[in-house]
Design a protein around this motif. Structure first.
Motif, PDB file in Angstrom:
ATOM      1  N   HIS A 110       5.508 -46.366 -87.378  1.00 55.26           N
ATOM      2  CA  HIS A 110       5.541 -44.926 -87.948  1.00 55.26           C
ATOM      3  C   HIS A 110       4.326 -43.998 -87.313  1.00 55.26           C
ATOM      4  CE1 HIS A 110       2.667 -45.226 -91.265  1.00 55.26           C
ATOM      5  NE2 HIS A 110       3.353 -46.278 -91.684  1.00 55.26           N
ATOM      6  N   MET A 111       3.133 -44.938 -87.039  1.00 58.18           N
ATOM      7  CA  MET A 111       2.041 -44.150 -86.268  1.00 58.18           C
ATOM      8  C   MET A 111       1.325 -43.070 -87.261  1.00 58.18           C
ATOM      9  SD  MET A 111       2.398 -45.821 -83.203  1.00 58.18           S
ATOM     10  CE  MET A 111       1.114 -45.281 -82.360  1.00 58.18           C
ATOM     11  N   GLY A 112       1.435 -43.316 -88.497  1.00 56.56           N
ATOM     12  CA  GLY A 112       0.713 -42.435 -89.411  1.00 56.56           C
ATOM     13  C   GLY A 112       1.772 -41.657 -89.877  1.00 56.56           C
ATOM     14  N   ALA A 113       3.105 -41.295 -89.731  1.00 58.69           N
ATOM     15  CA  ALA A 113       3.755 -40.532 -90.340  1.00 58.69           C
ATOM     16  C   ALA A 113       4.198 -40.745 -91.774  1.00 58.69           C
ATOM     17  CB  ALA A 113       4.997 -40.121 -89.217  1.00 58.69           C
ATOM     18  N   GLY A 114       3.909 -41.995 -91.962  1.00 56.06           N
ATOM     19  CA  GLY A 114       4.390 -42.765 -93.407  1.00 56.06           C
ATOM     20  C   GLY A 114       5.611 -43.491 -93.344  1.00 56.06           C
ATOM     21  N   ARG A 115       5.785 -44.419 -94.367  1.00 57.84           N
ATOM     22  CA  ARG A 115       6.988 -45.181 -94.483  1.00 57.84           C
ATOM     23  C   ARG A 115       8.274 -44.457 -94.526  1.00 57.84           C
ATOM     24  NH1 ARG A 115       6.379 -50.210 -93.212  1.00 57.84           N
ATOM     25  NH2 ARG A 115       4.191 -50.595 -92.862  1.00 57.84           N
ATOM     26  N   GLU A 116       8.171 -43.543 -95.510  1.00 60.14           N
ATOM     27  CA  GLU A 116       9.735 -42.658 -95.642  1.00 60.14           C
ATOM     28  C   GLU A 116      10.140 -41.988 -94.297  1.00 60.14           C
ATOM     29  OE1 GLU A 116      11.609 -42.822 -98.221  1.00 60.14           O
ATOM     30  OE2 GLU A 116      10.323 -44.365 -98.857  1.00 60.14           O
ATOM     31  N   ALA A 117       9.013 -41.406 -93.643  1.00 62.12           N
ATOM     32  CA  ALA A 117       9.387 -40.774 -92.533  1.00 62.12           C
ATOM     33  C   ALA A 117       9.843 -41.650 -91.410  1.00 62.12           C
ATOM     34  CB  ALA A 117       8.069 -40.052 -91.930  1.00 62.12           C
ATOM     35  N   GLY A 118       9.323 -42.964 -91.453  1.00 63.36           N
ATOM     36  CA  GLY A 118       9.762 -43.929 -90.547  1.00 63.36           C
ATOM     37  C   GLY A 118      11.040 -44.436 -90.596  1.00 63.36           C
ATOM     38  N   ILE A 119      11.365 -44.585 -91.932  1.00 62.73           N
ATOM     39  CA  ILE A 119      12.964 -45.004 -92.092  1.00 62.73           C
ATOM     40  C   ILE A 119      13.799 -43.934 -91.764  1.00 62.73           C
ATOM     41  CG2 ILE A 119      14.421 -45.335 -94.113  1.00 62.73           C
ATOM     42  CD1 ILE A 119      12.089 -46.913 -95.513  1.00 62.73           C
ATOM     43  N   SER A 120      13.609 -42.705 -92.010  1.00 62.74           N
ATOM     44  CA  SER A 120      14.464 -41.930 -91.649  1.00 62.74           C
ATOM     45  C   SER A 120      14.651 -41.603 -90.170  1.00 62.74           C
ATOM     46  CB  SER A 120      14.287 -40.520 -92.460  1.00 62.74           C
ATOM     47  OG  SER A 120      13.148 -39.803 -91.887  1.00 62.74           O
ATOM     48  N   ARG A 121      13.591 -41.592 -89.721  1.00 68.36           N
ATOM     49  CA  ARG A 121      13.486 -41.524 -88.247  1.00 68.36           C
ATOM     50  C   ARG A 121      14.218 -42.541 -87.295  1.00 68.36           C
ATOM     51  NH1 ARG A 121      12.370 -37.283 -84.863  1.00 68.36           N
ATOM     52  NH2 ARG A 121      10.618 -37.794 -83.355  1.00 68.36           N
ATOM     53  N   ILE A 122      14.082 -43.995 -87.973  1.00 70.43           N
ATOM     54  CA  ILE A 122      14.937 -44.977 -87.587  1.00 70.43           C
ATOM     55  C   ILE A 122      16.283 -44.694 -87.768  1.00 70.43           C
ATOM     56  CG2 ILE A 122      15.482 -47.374 -87.929  1.00 70.43           C
ATOM     57  CD1 ILE A 122      12.288 -47.485 -88.547  1.00 70.43           C
ATOM     58  N   ILE A 123      16.701 -44.404 -88.939  1.00 71.23           N
ATOM     59  CA  ILE A 123      18.205 -43.986 -89.162  1.00 71.23           C
ATOM     60  C   ILE A 123      18.773 -43.063 -88.031  1.00 71.23           C
ATOM     61  CG2 ILE A 123      19.850 -43.045 -90.899  1.00 71.23           C
ATOM     62  CD1 ILE A 123      18.005 -44.217 -93.090  1.00 71.23           C
ATOM     63  N   ASP A 124      17.939 -42.220 -87.705  1.00 62.92           N
ATOM     64  CA  ASP A 124      18.381 -41.245 -86.821  1.00 62.92           C
ATOM     65  C   ASP A 124      18.580 -41.665 -85.619  1.00 62.92           C
ATOM     66  OD1 ASP A 124      18.236 -39.271 -88.895  1.00 62.92           O
ATOM     67  OD2 ASP A 124      16.504 -38.103 -88.087  1.00 62.92           O
ATOM     68  N   GLY A 125      17.538 -42.684 -85.186  1.00 57.56           N
ATOM     69  CA  GLY A 125      17.594 -43.241 -83.884  1.00 57.56           C
ATOM     70  C   GLY A 125      18.947 -44.112 -83.821  1.00 57.56           C
ATOM     71  N   LEU A 126      19.295 -45.169 -84.781  1.00 58.53           N
ATOM     72  CA  LEU A 126      20.151 -45.902 -84.831  1.00 58.53           C
ATOM     73  C   LEU A 126      21.554 -45.142 -85.069  1.00 58.53           C
ATOM     74  CD1 LEU A 126      18.800 -48.691 -87.415  1.00 58.53           C
ATOM     75  CD2 LEU A 126      19.174 -48.661 -84.623  1.00 58.53           C
ATOM     76  N   GLU A 127      21.560 -43.918 -85.568  1.00 54.48           N
ATOM     77  CA  GLU A 127      23.144 -43.298 -85.399  1.00 54.48           C
ATOM     78  C   GLU A 127      23.217 -42.854 -84.015  1.00 54.48           C
ATOM     79  OE1 GLU A 127      24.984 -42.507 -87.732  1.00 54.48           O
ATOM     80  OE2 GLU A 127      24.173 -43.202 -89.433  1.00 54.48           O
ATOM     81  N   ARG A 128      22.225 -42.518 -83.221  1.00 53.78           N
ATOM     82  CA  ARG A 128      22.284 -41.981 -81.665  1.00 53.78           C
ATOM     83  C   ARG A 128      22.996 -43.126 -81.049  1.00 53.78           C
ATOM     84  NH1 ARG A 128      17.529 -38.010 -79.293  1.00 53.78           N
ATOM     85  NH2 ARG A 128      17.444 -37.009 -81.104  1.00 53.78           N
ATOM     86  N   VAL A 129      22.362 -44.386 -81.575  1.00 57.70           N
ATOM     87  CA  VAL A 129      23.081 -45.701 -80.683  1.00 57.70           C
ATOM     88  C   VAL A 129      24.365 -45.944 -81.171  1.00 57.70           C
ATOM     89  CG1 VAL A 129      22.492 -48.163 -80.356  1.00 57.70           C
ATOM     90  CG2 VAL A 129      20.696 -46.702 -80.621  1.00 57.70           C
ATOM     91  N   ILE A 130      24.843 -46.048 -82.335  1.00 57.31           N
ATOM     92  CA  ILE A 130      26.117 -46.140 -82.998  1.00 57.31           C
ATOM     93  C   ILE A 130      27.208 -45.329 -82.536  1.00 57.31           C
ATOM     94  CG2 ILE A 130      27.270 -46.372 -85.147  1.00 57.31           C
ATOM     95  CD1 ILE A 130      24.648 -47.398 -86.401  1.00 57.31           C
TER      96      ILE A 130
END
Ligand code: ZN
Ligand code: ZN
Length: 287
Positions: A110-130
């Protein structure tokens, strides 16, 4: 027992199958291109078809593609995030073309953005893939998310994080998890004793669900439990140790899963380590 190694594609994709057969293993993991470069040379349809045939006729029963190291689905940087989601989609397409039914990936940091931000970012990314055309075009390819040692701001140290990501997806039917034993141990999960392993697996079940567990990266750990340092050791020669590894490969929940080793290729700087680690695993396994 399904057991094998991460193998080089230096001599091409079929070269990895040749290496697997020479070693006498039935599970293989490969990169689909140079893992430290964004560049992916297209796989020609004829080459893909001949690889699929070679794989089918080989002794390899379990094959998996590992994504490149540069991917960061948790990145707060929009350009890197978009590039990572696109590259992961491309990895799915490449695995599909090669007839390899699964891709395993790390999630990024997450590079400092925080775990919560990291999780929602990853979810968004995986949604693009799916939601991608490639994911629809190759419906036999599953995506496995790998736990990490938790160094720096890397995501996926805790099972709760992986579980939170998976439960946040609109459709998780083709999402599984890869458990890396070195990473889990370095993250703070005790795998050295039967009690520790039991506790770790029940935590995995509570936070993710054991039905998601599809692959074990079987690595010993150079660094101690909770160190958050990701360095793989030869089987039985690290902090998890022989007894810990024996507990893992014989556990009823794990014993039928594929075990892929990502152990160093050299032992004492010179010996070819793969056959030695393979013999060790087979000696520790109680069939
Ligand atoms: Zn791994
Ligand atoms: Zn690692």
């Amino acid at each position: 027992m399904l057991v094998g190694f991460h193998l080089s594609i230096r001599r091409g994709f079929t070269g990895a199958i040749d290496s697997a057969e020479a070693l006498g293993i039935n599970a293989v993991q490969i990169f689909s291109h140079n893992a430290s470069s964004w560049r992916m040379r297209p796989i020609e349809p004829a080459a893909a078809a001949s690889f699929r045939g070679r794989l089918r006729r080989s002794s390899v029963e379990y094959a998996v593609v590992h994504t490149m190291y540069l991917l960061n689905l948790a990145s707060p940087d929009d350009a890197l995030f978009a590039r990572s989601a696109a590259a992961l989609t491309e990895e799915i397409a490449r695995a599909g073309a090669l007839g390899i039914p699964r891709v395993v990936t790390h999630l990024g940091a997450h590079m400092g953005a925080g775990r919560e931000a990291g999780i929602s970012r990853i979810i968004d990314g995986l949604e693009r893939v799916i939601g991608s055309d490639a994911f629809a075009r190759y419906p036999f390819v599953n995506l496995l998310l790998e736990n990490t040692a938790g160094a720096g701001t890397t995501m996926g140290r805790w099972f709760a994080e992986l579980g939170g990501i998976i439960s946040g997806l609109s459709d998780s039917t083709r999402i599984g998890v890869c458990l890396d034993t070195c990473h889990a141990f370095a993250a703070g999960y005790d795998l050295r004793s039967p009690e520790g392993l039991e506790e770790t697996l029940s935590e995995f079940d509570r936070k993710i669900g054991l039905s998601r567990l599809e692959l074990v990266h079987l690595n010993d750990s150079v660094h101690p439990m909770g160190s958050c340092r990701d360095r793989h050791a030869h089987i039985g020669r690290g902090e998890i140790g022989e007894e810990g590894i024996a507990g893992i490969v014989n556990h009823p929940v794990l014993c039928d899963l594929p075990f892929v080793l990502e152990t160093p290729k050299l032992l004492d700087g010179k010996l070819d380590a793969d056959p030695i680690n393979l013999r060790k695993i087979r000696a520790l396994r109680r069939e």
